[in-house]
Each structure stands twice: as structure tokens, then as C-alpha cells.
Design an enzyme around this catalytic site. Structure first.
Site, PDB file in Angstrom:
ATOM      1  N   THR A  27       0.862  -1.190   0.000  1.00 22.77           N
ATOM      2  CA  THR A  27       0.000   0.000   0.000  1.00 22.77           C
ATOM      3  C   THR A  27       0.892   1.232   0.000  1.00 22.77           C
ATOM      4  O   THR A  27       2.095   1.146   0.241  1.00 22.77           O
ATOM      5  CB  THR A  27      -0.896   0.045   1.254  1.00 22.77           C
ATOM      6  OG1 THR A  27      -0.066   0.184   2.415  1.00 22.77           O
ATOM      7  CG2 THR A  27      -1.750  -1.200   1.392  1.00 22.77           C
ATOM      8  N   VAL A  58       3.588  -1.154   4.256  1.00 26.16           N
ATOM      9  CA  VAL A  58       2.841   0.058   4.616  1.00 26.16           C
ATOM     10  C   VAL A  58       3.799   1.245   4.638  1.00 26.16           C
ATOM     11  O   VAL A  58       4.861   1.172   5.269  1.00 26.16           O
ATOM     12  CB  VAL A  58       2.193  -0.099   6.015  1.00 26.16           C
ATOM     13  CG1 VAL A  58       1.374   1.135   6.368  1.00 26.16           C
ATOM     14  CG2 VAL A  58       1.330  -1.355   6.071  1.00 26.16           C
ATOM     15  N   VAL A  85       7.983  -1.662   6.390  1.00 27.15           N
ATOM     16  CA  VAL A  85       7.675  -0.233   6.367  1.00 27.15           C
ATOM     17  C   VAL A  85       8.300   0.383   5.112  1.00 27.15           C
ATOM     18  O   VAL A  85       9.505   0.249   4.879  1.00 27.15           O
ATOM     19  CB  VAL A  85       8.202   0.455   7.638  1.00 27.15           C
ATOM     20  CG1 VAL A  85       7.994   1.959   7.537  1.00 27.15           C
ATOM     21  CG2 VAL A  85       7.485  -0.105   8.863  1.00 27.15           C
ATOM     22  N   LYS A  86       7.452   1.011   4.312  1.00 27.24           N
ATOM     23  CA  LYS A  86       7.926   1.621   3.069  1.00 27.24           C
ATOM     24  C   LYS A  86       8.412   3.045   3.365  1.00 27.24           C
ATOM     25  O   LYS A  86       7.691   3.839   3.980  1.00 27.24           O
ATOM     26  CB  LYS A  86       6.805   1.654   2.036  1.00 27.24           C
ATOM     27  CG  LYS A  86       6.439   0.266   1.514  1.00 27.24           C
ATOM     28  CD  LYS A  86       5.252   0.322   0.580  1.00 27.24           C
ATOM     29  CE  LYS A  86       5.566   0.979  -0.736  1.00 27.24           C
ATOM     30  NZ  LYS A  86       4.366   1.021  -1.628  1.00 27.24           N
ATOM     31  N   ILE A  87       9.605   3.330   2.906  1.00 26.83           N
ATOM     32  CA  ILE A  87      10.200   4.653   3.121  1.00 26.83           C
ATOM     33  C   ILE A  87      10.715   5.177   1.772  1.00 26.83           C
ATOM     34  O   ILE A  87      11.509   4.500   1.112  1.00 26.83           O
ATOM     35  CB  ILE A  87      11.359   4.569   4.146  1.00 26.83           C
ATOM     36  CG1 ILE A  87      10.824   4.061   5.496  1.00 26.83           C
ATOM     37  CG2 ILE A  87      12.040   5.927   4.291  1.00 26.83           C
ATOM     38  CD1 ILE A  87      11.881   3.882   6.573  1.00 26.83           C
TER      39      ILE A  87
END
Ligand code: G3P
Length: 218
Positions: A27, A58, A85-87
Site C-alpha cells: 500500500t 505500509v 515499512v515503506k520509506i
């Protein structure tokens, strides 16, 4: 090879998982906004549909490294194991990727438009690097080639990081990226059928049924 679903449409995710071997869901803030639901509500629903084993990616919304790290912890606490965790790979993002990875939270570096961004993210500790194939094609910058070069760089330098190719608008883009050796793609739910359906398969099945039904009495 792993296929992920790039969507927060819970019903579409449920349906896709019922048919296809899906490794997880990705997402981003735009995808969450499209669902029309608040982040925690939609993540709870998605997690309950995909179960604890599949990956859930996310993205953080914060822009400063310190804030991204705090958000990453909250995301991970809320979504549990198998959450990445998307960064985004901004300067602050690279600082956050290092902090978050060092804290033991797996990171997917995102919004990647060059192979060197992917390599830097891998060195910073990211487990996945997500190049945006169609957005590159939209500016005549060879999305497939960028994903392929990122993949080669990560392999060549023995990085513990994989390309997770994203942003697709055609089956041909997906096919070419996979042909280049990329073994993780995230695609919209409708692409699962587009990648695999063929009228001759349907014709073959219809012929088997009509010719075999008199003889099959199992
Ligand atoms: O995961 C995000 C990426 O897939 C972006 O896709 O379609 O907005 O370019 P798109």
C-alpha cells in the site's frame, strides 16, 4: 518468484487470494486514500484477509527521518510480524532507512526512479527496493531497464535486498521486468487474470468437458 497485490481494496484482495498464489499486499498513502477508509481501519481489514504469514507493506507519511522512524514503529506495532515499512528514498528517507533497519524493522525503499537509489537503499539496510516502472515509462525513461539495472546492481554487489518492481500499467511491462530476472512484483488485482487468462485455455477446457463427460464416472 513472488507476486504481491498493490491495492487496499479488501474485496479485490480477498478475491485475488482465493485464486492466485499471493505473497502479500503493498500500500501507499494514495492507495489508502483511494479506499476511503482511515489507515488503521483499512490495515486491520487487509491484515485479517491476508493472514499473519503474508507480507504487508505500509508506507510512512512523515518527511523527516526522526518522524519517519517513529511512524515506522507505530506501523510495525499495529500491523505485526511480516510487515515492511515503506520509506521513500529522499535524503531524510535514507537516514530513516538506516535507523529503522537498525531497529530491526524490515524496510522497503520506495519511490525509486534510478538504479543507484536502489543500491543506496540496499546499503542503508532496506530489504526491498521498489522502482516505479510505469511512471518511468511515462517520461520515456525506460522503466523496465531501470528495474533490470537495479536488480543487476543488487546481485552484483551481493546485497541482501531484492527489487520489488511496482507501478505497472501493462502486462508487457510486468513480463519484461520478470524476464530481466526481477522476482518480486506488486501488481493491481486485475493483472492476475490478465497475466494468465487465454481464450484457447477456455476452449480446451470446454472441449475436455464436452468430450469426456460421458466417460467420467469417478
Ligand atoms: O506501490 C506504489 C506504486 O505501485 C505506484 O503505482 O500506479 O501509482 O504509479 P502507480
Amino acid at each position: 518468484m513472488r507476486y504481491l497485490i498493490d491495492s487496499a481494496d479488501v474485496e479485490a484482495i480477498r478475491k485475488t487470494i482465493s485464486f492466485y498464489p499471493v505473497a502479500g499486499v503493498t500500500t501507499n498513502p494514495s492507495i489508502v486514500a483511494k479506499s476511503g477508509k482511515d489507515l488503521k481501519t483499512v490495515l486491520t481489514e487487509v491484515r485479517s484477509v491476508i493472514g499473519p504469514q503474508r507480507m504487508l507493506h505500509v508506507q510512512v507519511l512523515a518527511l523527516r527521518a526522526e518522524d519517519m522512524s517513529e511512524e515506522a514503529k507505530r506501523i510495525r506495532d499495529f500491523c505485526g510480524e511480516n510487515t515492511y515499512v515503506k520509506i521513500p528514498v529522499t535524503e531524510e528517507g535514507f537516514a530513516a532507512i538506516q535507523k529503522v533497519s537498525a531497529a530491526g524493522i524490515p524496510v522497503t525503499a520506495t519511490a525509486i526512479f534510478t538504479p543507484q537509489q536502489a543500491l543506496m537503499a540496499a546499503v542503508a539496510g532496506a530489504k526491498f527496493a521498489a522502482p516505479y516502472v510505469n511512471r518511468l515509462d511515462n517520461i520515456a525513461s525506460g522503466g523496465v531497464n531501470v528495474a533490470a539495472e537495479a536488480h543487476r546492481l543488487l546481485q552484483m554487489h551481493g546485497m541482501d535486498c531484492e527489487v520489488l518492481a511496482a507501478s505497472f500499467k501493462t502486462v508487457e511491462q510486468i513480463h519484461q521486468v520478470i524476464m530481466a530476472g526481477v522476482s518480486c512484483v506488486t501488481i493491481q488485482p486485475e493483472f492476475f487474470a490478465k497475466l494468465t487468462s487465454h481464450p484457447l485455455t477456455d476452449t480446451a477446457v470446454a472441449d475436455f468437458v464436452s468430450q469426456g463427460k460421458r466417460y467420467y464416472n469417478l
